[in-house]
Write a protein that holds these residues in place. Structure first.
Motif, short mmCIF file in Angstrom:
data_model
loop_
_atom_site.label_atom_id
_atom_site.label_comp_id
_atom_site.label_asym_id
_atom_site.label_seq_id
_atom_site.Cartn_x
_atom_site.Cartn_y
_atom_site.Cartn_z
N ARG A 117 0.85 -1.19 0.00
CA ARG A 117 0.00 0.00 0.00
C ARG A 117 0.88 1.25 0.00
NH1 ARG A 117 -2.62 -0.15 6.12
NH2 ARG A 117 -0.66 -0.10 7.27
N ALA A 118 0.36 2.32 -0.52
CA ALA A 118 1.08 3.58 -0.59
C ALA A 118 0.53 4.53 0.47
CB ALA A 118 0.95 4.21 -1.96
N ILE A 119 1.43 5.29 1.10
CA ILE A 119 1.02 6.33 2.03
C ILE A 119 1.66 7.64 1.58
CG2 ILE A 119 0.69 4.76 3.97
CD1 ILE A 119 3.38 5.66 5.08
N GLY A 120 0.91 8.72 1.69
CA GLY A 120 1.41 10.01 1.25
C GLY A 120 0.39 10.73 0.40
N GLU A 121 0.77 11.87 -0.15
CA GLU A 121 -0.11 12.69 -0.99
C GLU A 121 -0.05 12.17 -2.43
OE1 GLU A 121 -0.02 17.06 0.07
OE2 GLU A 121 1.84 16.40 1.03
N THR A 122 -0.57 10.96 -2.61
CA THR A 122 -0.44 10.29 -3.90
C THR A 122 -1.14 11.04 -5.04
OG1 THR A 122 -2.33 8.89 -3.36
CG2 THR A 122 -0.14 8.02 -2.84
N HIS A 123 -2.09 11.92 -4.70
CA HIS A 123 -2.77 12.69 -5.75
C HIS A 123 -1.81 13.62 -6.48
CE1 HIS A 123 -2.85 15.30 -2.17
NE2 HIS A 123 -2.81 16.30 -3.02
N ARG A 124 -0.64 13.88 -5.89
CA ARG A 124 0.33 14.77 -6.52
C ARG A 124 1.21 14.04 -7.54
NH1 ARG A 124 3.53 18.12 -2.03
NH2 ARG A 124 4.35 19.05 -3.96
N LEU A 125 1.11 12.73 -7.59
CA LEU A 125 1.96 11.94 -8.48
C LEU A 125 1.38 11.90 -9.89
CD1 LEU A 125 2.55 8.99 -5.99
CD2 LEU A 125 4.26 10.69 -6.67
N PRO A 126 2.22 11.63 -10.89
CA PRO A 126 1.71 11.49 -12.27
C PRO A 126 0.70 10.35 -12.36
CG PRO A 126 4.10 11.65 -12.25
CD PRO A 126 3.69 11.48 -10.83
N PRO A 127 -0.24 10.44 -13.27
CA PRO A 127 -1.26 9.39 -13.41
C PRO A 127 -0.68 7.99 -13.57
CG PRO A 127 -1.88 11.30 -14.68
CD PRO A 127 -0.50 11.58 -14.18
N ARG A 128 0.43 7.86 -14.30
CA ARG A 128 1.00 6.52 -14.52
C ARG A 128 1.49 5.90 -13.22
NH1 ARG A 128 6.76 7.16 -15.43
NH2 ARG A 128 7.38 9.36 -15.41
N VAL A 129 1.99 6.72 -12.29
CA VAL A 129 2.43 6.19 -11.00
C VAL A 129 1.21 5.85 -10.14
CG1 VAL A 129 3.80 6.62 -8.92
CG2 VAL A 129 4.57 7.51 -11.13
N ARG A 130 0.19 6.69 -10.20
CA ARG A 130 -1.03 6.39 -9.45
C ARG A 130 -1.67 5.10 -9.95
NH1 ARG A 130 -2.26 11.98 -10.30
NH2 ARG A 130 -4.10 11.41 -11.53
#
Length: 304
Positions: A117-130
């Motif tokens: 699982r990922a923790i952090g402000e993942t909405h700031r990442l590029p779509p491909r990483v999300r």
């Protein structure tokens, strides 16, 4: 000949360290520092250092499984990393995307029940990483034998600020009474699913600071911290076992301190307080200072 002797020595020392370790921390958090410096040391590009660091990450996963760690959190990409040069930042995103897909498809991840699982402000990442995060989380969401947290676009101060704002909104709307604001109320607003308290933080690369990493879960639990000089790609099993030994020493010291405080209460208090102090001491009986008999009503020093 010298290299052969060094390998023999390392193997022997590793066996000694493993023998000295009797348990394992439940949650280990790692600040993987030194990838770029490792690359410069070897005349390589920064991306080569990150690639080498990713290989260390895979080894650490296995080492954690070997000694019985339940949860591992890796500081993969901080909020400050957004300020890095665009080409380096994009290469980090490439690596995150690649490794998330690879880990989610790896047989060992599924055989050993590893939840990613990922923790952090993942909405700031590029779509491909999300997308890669979503893929890894979906493929492993039903596992509970081991948890791998990947801290991406993560900052501890921002995490606490977000939780504080959520608590304030809940109080303002009447969904939460101010008197009910407690540890559980904050915990529930930090992550969608609970994160264990951190027992041990490891930082490689020589810097002795925790860089705003999991402050709620580490500082509140008085986590042990192990700083070491090897860059992350150079981090070895011996370094890992030394870190775990530091954790065990910290736990032993903590238990002894609790036992000594309980002994002081036994000497100073009576009645209900005395019974409470004895209950604390009983839990730490094996850690009472030498020469103390905890079966009587008061501690008694024995003669030599």
């Amino acid at each position: 000949m010298r290299a052969w002797l060094a390998r023999r020595f390392d193997a022997a020392y590793e066996r000694v360290l493993r023998h000295e370790i009797s348990g394992a921390p439940s949650h280990v958090a790692v600040i993987q520092d030194g990838n770029r410096r490792y690359a410069r040391k070897h005349g390589q590009d920064a991306s080569d250092g990150h690639e080498a660091g990713a290989e260390t990450t895979e080894r650490v996963l296995q080492w954690c499984a070997d000694i019985g760690v339940d949860e591992l959190t890796l500081y993969a990409f901080s909020t400050e990393n957004f300020d890095r040069p665009p080409e380096e930042r994009d290469r980090l995103f490439d690596l995150l995307e690649e490794k998330l897909y690879a880990f989610a498809d790896r047989d060992r991840i599924h055989d050993e029940g590893v939840r990613i699982r990922a923790i952090g402000e993942t909405h700031r990442l590029p779509p491909r990483v999300r997308d890669a995060i979503d893929y890894a989380e979906r493929r492993t969401r039903d596992y509970d034998q081991f948890t791998l947290n990947v801290a991406v676009a993560y900052g501890g101060r921002a995490e606490l600020l977000g939780a504080a704002r959520d608590v304030a909104r809940a109080v303002d709307t009447g969904d939460l009474d101010p008197s009910d604001v407690d540890v559980d109320a904050v915990d529930a607003r930090l992550h969608d699913d609970p994160v264990r308290d951190v027992d041990l933080i490891i930082r490689t690369g020589g810097d002795e600071r925790t860089s705003n990493f999991l402050p709620w879960h580490a500082n509140g639990n008085e986590a042990a911290v192990y700083f070491c000089t090897p860059y992350w790609p150079e981090f070895s099993r011996i370094d890992f076992l030394r870190a775990v030994r530091t954790y065990e020493s910290r736990e032993e010291s903590w238990r002894r301190a609790r036992a000594e405080r309980a002994l002081a209460l036994l000497s100073a208090l009576g009645g209900v307080e005395l019974r409470e102090a004895r209950s604390v001491l009983d839990r730490f009986r094996d850690h009472a200072p030498d020469g103390v008999d905890v079966d009587d009503d008061t501690p008694t020093a024995t003669s030599d």
